[in-house]
Design an enzyme around this catalytic site. Sequence first.
Site, short mmCIF file in Angstrom:
data_model
loop_
_atom_site.label_atom_id
_atom_site.label_comp_id
_atom_site.label_asym_id
_atom_site.label_seq_id
_atom_site.Cartn_x
_atom_site.Cartn_y
_atom_site.Cartn_z
N PHE A 162 -5.83 11.23 1.11
CA PHE A 162 -6.57 10.05 -0.13
C PHE A 162 -7.67 10.10 -0.95
O PHE A 162 -8.89 11.11 -0.19
CB PHE A 162 -6.08 8.78 0.90
CG PHE A 162 -7.26 8.54 1.84
CD1 PHE A 162 -8.44 8.06 1.70
CD2 PHE A 162 -6.43 9.16 2.89
CE1 PHE A 162 -9.79 8.23 2.46
CE2 PHE A 162 -8.42 8.68 4.12
CZ PHE A 162 -8.89 8.39 3.68
N ALA A 163 -8.02 9.66 -2.21
CA ALA A 163 -9.13 9.04 -2.47
C ALA A 163 -9.39 8.29 -3.29
O ALA A 163 -8.59 7.32 -3.93
CB ALA A 163 -8.91 10.11 -3.99
N CYS A 179 -2.24 10.52 -12.35
CA CYS A 179 -0.75 10.25 -11.36
C CYS A 179 0.34 10.27 -12.56
O CYS A 179 1.27 9.76 -11.75
CB CYS A 179 -0.98 9.24 -10.29
SG CYS A 179 -2.72 9.56 -9.59
#
Length: 224
Positions: A162-163, A179
């Site tokens: 995750f970021a 994305c």
Amino acid sequence: MGRDQQADQPFCEVYTLGLVPYADAWNLQKSWVSRHRQSPQPDRLLLVEHPPVYTLGQGSTTENLKFLESNPPHPLFRIERGGEVTHHCPGQLVGYPILDLKRHQTDLHWYLRQLEEVVIQTLATLGIHATRQPGLTGVWVGDTKLAAIGIKVSRWITMHGFALNVCPDLAGFEAIIPCGIADKAVGSVAQFCPGITVAEVVPLVKQSFSEVFSLRLVEAPHPE
């Protein structure tokens, strides 16, 4: 949870390394995954920031780039995770769990929702009500995305992760369709908590990760 209960929990080594070049963190993950194939390993969590970089998921299209693939404004990597293009930069906290899901649940959808829950609980401690969006991966406040998630799982060993945009310069996202989602904004925690730093968020993420995955985090030295 009492101290005795915590002592009975499975443990997870956590490495908090600060600013790390993307290739170095990627190689470290691959090394840890490789070790899992050779002998039993502890679960691990790597927490870092990256200098500006773009990454493309394994099957992602270059149509979401607003620059030539041969001439990116920052280094560009095609990596093993799922999902489309994203951007990493300082001020964004990136978490890479290297977990053996056979110790947890062998269910990829469960794992993705758990990663989202780590971020949702972290933001809740800051007074930010974040949610999921139906059919999309990540963590959102309204139609603004604060955290992206992309994973790779092989033989039930995880990598990537995750970021969370804490206080980054969001300008780098303007060179991509993040994305692959063109109709929603990318935001940061700093928009809701002015002046916040990554250093303030790191312990909150650790606490949430520990609770969501029922793991006792053990601070580890810098990896070899």
